[in-house]
Enzyme design. Structure first.
Site, PDB file in Angstrom:
ATOM      1  N   GLY A  12      26.250 -43.736  20.702  1.00 18.83           N
ATOM      2  CA  GLY A  12      26.724 -44.034  22.054  1.00 18.83           C
ATOM      3  C   GLY A  12      27.867 -43.102  22.442  1.00 18.83           C
ATOM      4  O   GLY A  12      28.287 -42.257  21.651  1.00 18.83           O
ATOM      5  N   ASP A  23      20.922 -51.686  12.711  1.00 26.54           N
ATOM      6  CA  ASP A  23      20.960 -52.596  13.860  1.00 26.54           C
ATOM      7  C   ASP A  23      21.963 -53.700  13.539  1.00 26.54           C
ATOM      8  O   ASP A  23      21.814 -54.384  12.517  1.00 26.54           O
ATOM      9  CB  ASP A  23      19.553 -53.174  14.090  1.00 26.54           C
ATOM     10  CG  ASP A  23      19.480 -53.995  15.355  1.00 26.54           C
ATOM     11  OD1 ASP A  23      20.416 -54.794  15.606  1.00 26.54           O
ATOM     12  OD2 ASP A  23      18.502 -53.841  16.097  1.00 26.54           O
ATOM     13  N   THR A  41      34.860 -55.508  27.225  1.00 28.11           N
ATOM     14  CA  THR A  41      34.769 -54.953  28.570  1.00 28.11           C
ATOM     15  C   THR A  41      35.523 -55.755  29.635  1.00 28.11           C
ATOM     16  O   THR A  41      35.697 -56.978  29.490  1.00 28.11           O
ATOM     17  CB  THR A  41      33.272 -54.887  28.967  1.00 28.11           C
ATOM     18  OG1 THR A  41      33.158 -54.546  30.339  1.00 28.11           O
ATOM     19  CG2 THR A  41      32.575 -56.231  28.766  1.00 28.11           C
ATOM     20  N   TYR A  83      25.242 -59.316  31.470  1.00 23.11           N
ATOM     21  CA  TYR A  83      25.965 -58.427  30.548  1.00 23.11           C
ATOM     22  C   TYR A  83      27.356 -58.999  30.239  1.00 23.11           C
ATOM     23  O   TYR A  83      27.752 -59.112  29.073  1.00 23.11           O
ATOM     24  CB  TYR A  83      26.065 -57.034  31.174  1.00 23.11           C
ATOM     25  CG  TYR A  83      27.007 -56.088  30.457  1.00 23.11           C
ATOM     26  CD1 TYR A  83      26.657 -55.493  29.249  1.00 23.11           C
ATOM     27  CD2 TYR A  83      28.263 -55.776  30.998  1.00 23.11           C
ATOM     28  CE1 TYR A  83      27.531 -54.624  28.599  1.00 23.11           C
ATOM     29  CE2 TYR A  83      29.127 -54.909  30.367  1.00 23.11           C
ATOM     30  CZ  TYR A  83      28.772 -54.334  29.164  1.00 23.11           C
ATOM     31  OH  TYR A  83      29.634 -53.482  28.526  1.00 23.11           O
ATOM     32  N   LYS A  92      28.807 -60.278  26.644  1.00 20.75           N
ATOM     33  CA  LYS A  92      29.981 -59.660  26.006  1.00 20.75           C
ATOM     34  C   LYS A  92      31.059 -60.713  25.739  1.00 20.75           C
ATOM     35  O   LYS A  92      31.724 -60.678  24.702  1.00 20.75           O
ATOM     36  CB  LYS A  92      30.534 -58.526  26.868  1.00 20.75           C
ATOM     37  CG  LYS A  92      29.641 -57.298  26.975  1.00 20.75           C
ATOM     38  CD  LYS A  92      29.516 -56.514  25.663  1.00 20.75           C
ATOM     39  CE  LYS A  92      30.795 -55.811  25.282  1.00 20.75           C
ATOM     40  NZ  LYS A  92      30.590 -54.981  24.044  1.00 20.75           N
TER      41      LYS A  92
HETATM   42  N1  LIG Z   1      30.120 -47.773  29.354  1.00 26.76           N
HETATM   43  C1  LIG Z   1      31.075 -48.428  30.007  1.00 26.76           C
HETATM   44  O1  LIG Z   1      31.381 -48.163  31.182  1.00 26.76           O
HETATM   45  C2  LIG Z   1      31.860 -49.506  29.315  1.00 26.76           C
HETATM   46  C3  LIG Z   1      32.854 -50.183  30.036  1.00 26.76           C
HETATM   47  C4  LIG Z   1      33.601 -51.174  29.375  1.00 26.76           C
HETATM   48  C5  LIG Z   1      33.360 -51.464  28.050  1.00 26.76           C
HETATM   49  N2  LIG Z   1      32.357 -50.814  27.405  1.00 26.76           N
HETATM   50  C6  LIG Z   1      32.114 -51.177  25.996  1.00 26.76           C
HETATM   51  O2  LIG Z   1      32.428 -50.051  25.195  1.00 26.76           O
HETATM   52  C7  LIG Z   1      31.600 -50.047  24.025  1.00 26.76           C
HETATM   53  C8  LIG Z   1      30.955 -48.680  23.867  1.00 26.76           C
HETATM   54  O3  LIG Z   1      30.183 -48.427  25.024  1.00 26.76           O
HETATM   55  P1  LIG Z   1      29.470 -47.022  25.275  1.00 26.76           P
HETATM   56  O4  LIG Z   1      29.753 -46.664  26.678  1.00 26.76           O
HETATM   57  O5  LIG Z   1      29.779 -46.084  24.165  1.00 26.76           O
HETATM   58  O6  LIG Z   1      27.969 -47.526  25.206  1.00 26.76           O
HETATM   59  P2  LIG Z   1      26.626 -46.661  24.983  1.00 26.76           P
HETATM   60  O7  LIG Z   1      26.889 -45.237  25.251  1.00 26.76           O
HETATM   61  O8  LIG Z   1      25.565 -47.380  25.721  1.00 26.76           O
HETATM   62  O9  LIG Z   1      26.394 -46.834  23.433  1.00 26.76           O
HETATM   63  C9  LIG Z   1      26.042 -48.044  22.853  1.00 26.76           C
HETATM   64  C10 LIG Z   1      25.293 -47.716  21.589  1.00 26.76           C
HETATM   65  O10 LIG Z   1      24.997 -48.937  20.936  1.00 26.76           O
HETATM   66  C11 LIG Z   1      23.687 -48.806  20.397  1.00 26.76           C
HETATM   67  N3  LIG Z   1      23.121 -50.129  20.200  1.00 26.76           N
HETATM   68  C12 LIG Z   1      22.635 -51.007  21.105  1.00 26.76           C
HETATM   69  N4  LIG Z   1      22.228 -52.129  20.518  1.00 26.76           N
HETATM   70  C13 LIG Z   1      22.465 -51.964  19.186  1.00 26.76           C
HETATM   71  C14 LIG Z   1      22.257 -52.764  18.047  1.00 26.76           C
HETATM   72  N5  LIG Z   1      21.704 -53.986  18.146  1.00 26.76           N
HETATM   73  N6  LIG Z   1      22.614 -52.273  16.848  1.00 26.76           N
HETATM   74  C15 LIG Z   1      23.162 -51.044  16.716  1.00 26.76           C
HETATM   75  N7  LIG Z   1      23.379 -50.231  17.761  1.00 26.76           N
HETATM   76  C16 LIG Z   1      23.038 -50.698  18.986  1.00 26.76           C
HETATM   77  C17 LIG Z   1      22.929 -48.011  21.438  1.00 26.76           C
HETATM   78  O11 LIG Z   1      21.791 -47.397  20.849  1.00 26.76           O
HETATM   79  P3  LIG Z   1      20.425 -47.264  21.693  1.00 26.76           P
HETATM   80  O12 LIG Z   1      20.796 -46.550  22.946  1.00 26.76           O
HETATM   81  O13 LIG Z   1      19.574 -46.503  20.748  1.00 26.76           O
HETATM   82  O14 LIG Z   1      19.998 -48.672  21.930  1.00 26.76           O
HETATM   83  C18 LIG Z   1      23.976 -46.992  21.853  1.00 26.76           C
HETATM   84  O15 LIG Z   1      23.933 -45.847  21.051  1.00 26.76           O
HETATM   85  C19 LIG Z   1      30.613 -51.206  24.218  1.00 26.76           C
HETATM   86  O16 LIG Z   1      31.111 -52.327  23.552  1.00 26.76           O
HETATM   87  C20 LIG Z   1      30.646 -51.480  25.714  1.00 26.76           C
HETATM   88  O17 LIG Z   1      30.326 -52.821  26.002  1.00 26.76           O
HETATM   89  C21 LIG Z   1      31.613 -49.822  27.995  1.00 26.76           C
END
Ligand SMILES: NC(=O)c1ccc[n+]([C@@H]2O[C@H](COP(=O)([O-])OP(=O)(O)OC[C@H]3O[C@@H](n4cnc5c(N)ncnc54)[C@H](OP(=O)(O)O)[C@@H]3O)[C@@H](O)[C@H]2O)c1
Length: 299
Positions: A9, A35, A100, A124, A128
């Site tokens: 991610g 996973d 989040t 979502y 969370k």
């Molecule tokens: N993006 C935002 O704007 C945002 C805002 C606030 C908070 N956050 C939080 O920040 C954290 C990181 O977010 P990010 O932006 O880096 O998200 P991201 O780019 O979507 O990455 C999430 C990763 O988790 C993997 N994943 C999903 N389900 C999984 C599972 N069951 N087991 C293992 N891996 C799994 C996904 O793989 P696949 O793609 O292969 O499924 C993806 O590589 C998360 O907790 C998110 O909720 C994000």
């Protein structure tokens, strides 16, 4: 050694990149490698990597799709963190779990504190919030780090979408009545690596913290900044038109106010976040100068 789940991610890849540049021992496992909702996979990862600190950067982050894929959202964001927390409790390991701003409904006047009660308005957000609760319930030695509006050179995000649209459109219409702090995944990675040793050493530092970039804007302000910085490199400057949320309906509701108060984090860990414009400018320049450079750092 720090073990990261969700290694491919945005945050997972930045953790790998920052740790490598600081000479810190870190292993990031992709979704395919482990996973987090699979007990056996998590146990095997612990046995193989022998971590002393665990970071959960894995999550189901497709906010709109989650409205119709409730089971998937709950598996990634609630069951997964519960499994990880149980495994950490069994192995005596601290867990840093990322969460989040979407656990809040956005109706507060002013920035959200860690003590404000979650009140999510989307599938979502609810998944969370449930994941946070599972971690709190299961593992005393944890940090829940809430952040917001994450972007990076890696993966899909708002900044990269704006750059793509700016290259082809003469007008981009962007929501101007939702407020938040665009936060670089790189800065979150720096923050996590900064606090991990103290959290591992001192259980009393555990708990819930907010960490975002400094300053507040709207999605329209964020987009305008990206377009202006990119224009200085590409000479393309489309109009960025402000619109209201009601003019851009999405399956999931978003909080109108996503501001997180980060003073507890700053006071506790003595790390002051950069202003959002500083990191947005740097990432925009990096991508506008070299649009194909953001290949995966995790194999
Ligand atoms: N993006 C935002 O704007 C945002 C805002 C606030 C908070 N956050 C939080 O920040 C954290 C990181 O977010 P990010 O932006 O880096 O998200 P991201 O780019 O979507 O990455 C999430 C990763 O988790 C993997 N994943 C999903 N389900 C999984 C599972 N069951 N087991 C293992 N891996 C799994 C996904 O793989 P696949 O793609 O292969 O499924 C993806 O590589 C998360 O907790 C998110 O909720 C994000």
């Amino acid at each position: 050694m720090i073990l990261v789940f969700g290694g491919n991610g945005q945050l997972g890849q930045e953790l790998t990149r920052v740790a490598a540049s600081r000479g810190r021992a870190l292993r990031a496992l992709t979704h395919a490698q482990a996973d987090i909702s699979d007990r056996a996979a998590v146990a095997a990862a612990f046995a193989r990597c022998r971590p002393d600190f665990v970071v959960n950067a894995a999550a189901y982050t497709k906010v709109d799709l989650a409205e119709s894929a409730i089971a998937d959202a709950r598996l990634g964001n609630e069951s997964g963190p519960a499994v990880l927390a149980e495994a950490c409790a069994g192995a005596g390991l601290p867990l840093l779990h990322v969460s989040t701003d979407y656990v809040f409904d956005g109706s507060k006047d002013g920035a959200y504190l860690e003590t404000d009660l979650p009140c999510p308005i989307s599938v979502y957000g609810r998944s969370k919030a449930a994941g946070e609760e599972a971690v709190r319930r299961t593992l005393a030695h944890h940090v829940i780090l809430r952040t917001a509006w994450v972007y990076s050179e890696f993966g899909n995000n708002f900044l990269k979408t704006m750059l793509r649209l700016a290259a082809t459109r003469d007008e981009i219409r962007v929501v101007a009545d939702q407020y938040g702090s665009p936060t670089s995944a790189r800065d979150i990675a720096e923050a996590i690596l900064h606090i991990a040793p103290s959290v591992a050493r001192d259980r009393s530092l555990g708990g819930t913290y907010h960490f975002t970039a400094d300053g507040v804007t709207t999605w329209h302000g964020f987009a305008s900044r990206i377009v202006n910085v990119a224009a200085s490199i590409t000479a393309r400057r489309p109009n960025v038109t402000p619109i209201r949320t009601v003019e851009y309906p999405t399956p999931a509701k978003r909080p109108a106010n996503s501001q997180l108060d980060c003073r507890l984090f700053v006071r506790t860990f003595r790390l002051v976040p950069r202003h959002w414009t500083e990191a947005v400018d740097a990432t925009t320049r990096a991508l506008a100068n070299s649009p194909h450079q953001a290949e995966s750092h995790v194999t």
